[in-house]
Design a protein around this motif. Structure first.
Motif, mmCIF file in Angstrom:
data_model
loop_
_atom_site.group_PDB
_atom_site.id
_atom_site.type_symbol
_atom_site.label_atom_id
_atom_site.label_comp_id
_atom_site.label_asym_id
_atom_site.label_seq_id
_atom_site.Cartn_x
_atom_site.Cartn_y
_atom_site.Cartn_z
ATOM 1 N N SER A 21 122.567 -58.605 26.482
ATOM 2 C CA SER A 21 123.918 -59.012 26.092
ATOM 3 C C SER A 21 124.628 -57.913 25.310
ATOM 4 C CB SER A 21 123.855 -60.303 25.269
ATOM 5 O OG SER A 21 123.108 -60.097 24.087
ATOM 6 N N VAL A 22 123.927 -57.242 24.410
ATOM 7 C CA VAL A 22 124.544 -56.176 23.616
ATOM 8 C C VAL A 22 124.970 -55.015 24.508
ATOM 9 C CG1 VAL A 22 124.114 -54.456 21.827
ATOM 10 C CG2 VAL A 22 123.349 -56.802 21.487
ATOM 11 N N SER A 23 124.087 -54.574 25.377
ATOM 12 C CA SER A 23 124.403 -53.414 26.222
ATOM 13 C C SER A 23 125.490 -53.734 27.239
ATOM 14 C CB SER A 23 123.135 -52.928 26.925
ATOM 15 O OG SER A 23 122.569 -53.960 27.721
ATOM 16 N N ALA A 48 134.377 -53.295 34.877
ATOM 17 C CA ALA A 48 134.514 -53.877 33.542
ATOM 18 C C ALA A 48 134.544 -55.399 33.612
ATOM 19 C CB ALA A 48 135.785 -53.350 32.874
ATOM 20 N N VAL A 49 135.237 -55.943 34.608
ATOM 21 C CA VAL A 49 135.281 -57.403 34.759
ATOM 22 C C VAL A 49 133.895 -57.954 35.067
ATOM 23 C CG1 VAL A 49 136.216 -59.291 36.130
ATOM 24 C CG2 VAL A 49 137.687 -57.384 35.502
ATOM 25 N N THR A 50 133.186 -57.284 35.978
ATOM 26 C CA THR A 50 131.845 -57.764 36.353
ATOM 27 C C THR A 50 130.891 -57.721 35.170
ATOM 28 O OG1 THR A 50 132.205 -56.928 38.602
ATOM 29 C CG2 THR A 50 129.941 -57.423 37.947
ATOM 30 N N LEU A 51 130.920 -56.614 34.418
ATOM 31 C CA LEU A 51 130.021 -56.489 33.263
ATOM 32 C C LEU A 51 130.383 -57.479 32.161
ATOM 33 C CD1 LEU A 51 129.600 -52.613 32.981
ATOM 34 C CD2 LEU A 51 127.971 -54.284 33.864
ATOM 35 N N MET A 52 131.660 -57.760 31.991
ATOM 36 C CA MET A 52 132.059 -58.735 30.974
ATOM 37 C C MET A 52 131.550 -60.129 31.323
ATOM 38 S SD MET A 52 133.404 -59.542 28.127
ATOM 39 C CE MET A 52 134.181 -57.989 27.656
ATOM 40 N N ILE A 53 131.631 -60.504 32.598
ATOM 41 C CA ILE A 53 131.120 -61.819 33.013
ATOM 42 C C ILE A 53 129.609 -61.894 32.826
ATOM 43 C CG2 ILE A 53 130.832 -63.375 34.975
ATOM 44 C CD1 ILE A 53 133.513 -62.363 36.026
ATOM 45 N N LEU A 54 128.895 -60.835 33.253
ATOM 46 C CA LEU A 54 127.434 -60.821 33.078
ATOM 47 C C LEU A 54 127.058 -60.805 31.598
ATOM 48 C CD1 LEU A 54 126.371 -58.298 35.882
ATOM 49 C CD2 LEU A 54 126.215 -60.803 35.909
ATOM 50 N N GLY A 55 127.806 -60.063 30.784
ATOM 51 C CA GLY A 55 127.531 -60.022 29.351
ATOM 52 C C GLY A 55 127.765 -61.362 28.675
ATOM 53 N N ALA A 56 128.797 -62.091 29.108
ATOM 54 C CA ALA A 56 129.050 -63.416 28.537
ATOM 55 C C ALA A 56 127.911 -64.375 28.867
ATOM 56 C CB ALA A 56 130.383 -63.953 29.046
ATOM 57 N N LEU A 57 127.413 -64.291 30.107
ATOM 58 C CA LEU A 57 126.261 -65.126 30.467
ATOM 59 C C LEU A 57 125.030 -64.749 29.647
ATOM 60 C CD1 LEU A 57 126.677 -65.224 34.371
ATOM 61 C CD2 LEU A 57 127.229 -67.027 32.715
ATOM 62 N N ALA A 58 124.829 -63.437 29.438
ATOM 63 C CA ALA A 58 123.697 -62.995 28.622
ATOM 64 C C ALA A 58 123.853 -63.436 27.167
ATOM 65 C CB ALA A 58 123.554 -61.476 28.711
ATOM 66 N N TYR A 94 129.028 -68.252 17.545
ATOM 67 C CA TYR A 94 130.449 -67.907 17.658
ATOM 68 C C TYR A 94 130.675 -66.820 18.713
ATOM 69 C CZ TYR A 94 130.779 -70.409 13.203
ATOM 70 O OH TYR A 94 130.702 -71.368 12.221
ATOM 71 N N LEU A 95 129.768 -65.845 18.776
ATOM 72 C CA LEU A 95 129.930 -64.765 19.743
ATOM 73 C C LEU A 95 129.744 -65.255 21.178
ATOM 74 C CD1 LEU A 95 128.104 -61.871 17.857
ATOM 75 C CD2 LEU A 95 130.539 -61.995 18.417
ATOM 76 N N ALA A 96 128.817 -66.179 21.389
ATOM 77 C CA ALA A 96 128.639 -66.730 22.740
ATOM 78 C C ALA A 96 129.912 -67.419 23.220
ATOM 79 C CB ALA A 96 127.456 -67.702 22.757
ATOM 80 N N ILE A 97 130.559 -68.167 22.322
ATOM 81 C CA ILE A 97 131.816 -68.826 22.688
ATOM 82 C C ILE A 97 132.928 -67.793 22.898
ATOM 83 C CG2 ILE A 97 133.574 -70.453 21.898
ATOM 84 C CD1 ILE A 97 131.354 -71.900 20.348
ATOM 85 N N ALA A 98 133.003 -66.816 21.981
ATOM 86 C CA ALA A 98 134.074 -65.823 22.050
ATOM 87 C C ALA A 98 133.989 -64.992 23.323
ATOM 88 C CB ALA A 98 134.023 -64.915 20.822
ATOM 89 N N PHE A 99 132.796 -64.540 23.684
ATOM 90 C CA PHE A 99 132.682 -63.713 24.887
ATOM 91 C C PHE A 99 132.850 -64.544 26.155
ATOM 92 C CE2 PHE A 99 130.616 -60.596 22.030
ATOM 93 C CZ PHE A 99 131.390 -59.497 22.365
ATOM 94 N N GLY A 100 132.548 -65.827 26.101
ATOM 95 C CA GLY A 100 132.857 -66.689 27.232
ATOM 96 C C GLY A 100 134.361 -66.780 27.468
ATOM 97 N N VAL A 101 135.109 -66.923 26.363
ATOM 98 C CA VAL A 101 136.567 -66.960 26.469
ATOM 99 C C VAL A 101 137.106 -65.613 26.932
ATOM 100 C CG1 VAL A 101 138.705 -67.278 25.168
ATOM 101 C CG2 VAL A 101 136.755 -68.797 24.758
ATOM 102 N N ALA A 129 135.359 -58.218 18.696
ATOM 103 C CA ALA A 129 134.164 -58.999 19.039
ATOM 104 C C ALA A 129 132.940 -58.109 19.204
ATOM 105 C CB ALA A 129 134.422 -59.790 20.325
ATOM 106 N N VAL A 130 133.121 -56.904 19.743
ATOM 107 C CA VAL A 130 132.000 -55.982 19.905
ATOM 108 C C VAL A 130 131.499 -55.487 18.548
ATOM 109 C CG1 VAL A 130 131.437 -53.652 20.698
ATOM 110 C CG2 VAL A 130 132.497 -55.263 22.261
ATOM 111 N N VAL A 131 132.414 -55.256 17.616
ATOM 112 C CA VAL A 131 132.003 -54.841 16.264
ATOM 113 C C VAL A 131 131.179 -55.947 15.597
ATOM 114 C CG1 VAL A 131 132.834 -54.243 13.963
ATOM 115 C CG2 VAL A 131 133.910 -53.223 15.980
ATOM 116 N N VAL A 132 131.635 -57.187 15.708
ATOM 117 C CA VAL A 132 130.879 -58.314 15.146
ATOM 118 C C VAL A 132 129.530 -58.451 15.852
ATOM 119 C CG1 VAL A 132 130.903 -60.801 14.718
ATOM 120 C CG2 VAL A 132 133.010 -59.480 14.502
#
Length: 227
Positions: A21-23, A48-58, A94-101, A129-132
């Motif tokens: 998820s971090v990477s 970027a869109v694909t990695l953001m979706i995969l990162g949110a799932l992670a 909070y981060l799981a919700i934020a990255f899902g949004v 969100a990445v800094v947090v």
């Protein structure tokens, strides 16, 4: 369901999913920043869109596995470690919700034309969100490297339990300090000194006196010479 969660907890998946998820999320935001400066590189935007979706799932999987890990090690941690774990768990939720949004937002920017104008606002929120996320990952490192959470080091150190009986711990030795005992060393008795050479000489008669007592062998009587 409980048996399945116990099986997943035994596999210790949280570090693996957490690293994914971090990477993934950091690279997704980085690619989006580069794509904003190179608008003709469409593959950067799609990546970027694909990695953001995969990162949110992670991120969702990281929160799920982290919650199981926290239940497993909670009772073995001390008070300071529990405070760090509580903050880490809250940020994970909070981060799981934020990255899902953010993943949904980024997908709408790419597919819906009227959302394209919010791209810069999206990038600013994603950077925050990445800094947090980096701070939350730091808290996870503190739990592992400073407190040994979830490691064999924590399992090898006995943790005090309030329900333990008083007889389980050995009684401490009395610490009352008393005077230091002194030891007297007896002095050796004086011994009679051997007679010195001067004393032996004083006891023996002088040589001149011995000569006067014995007649000289070389002296002859006067009558023998006259004959």
């Amino acid at each position: 369901m409980e048996a399945f969660e116990h099986y997943l907890s035994a596999m210790q998946l949280h570090p693996v999913v957490d690293h994914f998820s971090v990477s993934l999320l950091m690279v997704a935001v980085l690619l989006d920043l580069i794509a904003s400066m190179a608008s003709t590189r469409l593959w950067l935007r799609y990546s970027a869109v694909t990695l953001m979706i995969l990162g949110a799932l992670a991120a969702g999987g990281s929160f799920f596995t982290g919650d199981m890990e926290a239940d497993r090690i909670w009772n073995a941690l001390g008070a300071p470690a529990k405070e760090v774990l509580k903050r880490h768990a809250e940020l994970g939720e909070y981060l799981a919700i934020a990255f899902g949004v953010l993943a949904l937002w980024r997908l709408m920017i790419e597919t819906l034309g009227f959302m394209a104008g919010s791209r810069m606002i999206y990038l600013i929120v994603a950077l925050v969100a990445v800094v947090v996320l980096g701070y939350s990952a730091h808290l996870g490192g503190v739990l592992v490297y400073d407190y040994g959470a979830g490691t064999a080091l924590m399992a090898g150190v006995p943790v005090p339990n309030e329900s333990a009986s008083p007889s389980a711990t050995p009684a401490a030795a009395p610490t009352t300090a008393g005077p230091i005992p002194t030891v007297s060393v007896p002095t050796p008795a004086p011994t009679t000194a051997a007679p010195s050479a001067s004393g032996a000489a004083a006891e023996s008669p002088p040589a001149s006196a011995a000569n006067t007592l014995t007649p000289s062998a070389t002296s002859t009587p006067a009558s023998a010479t006259s004959m």
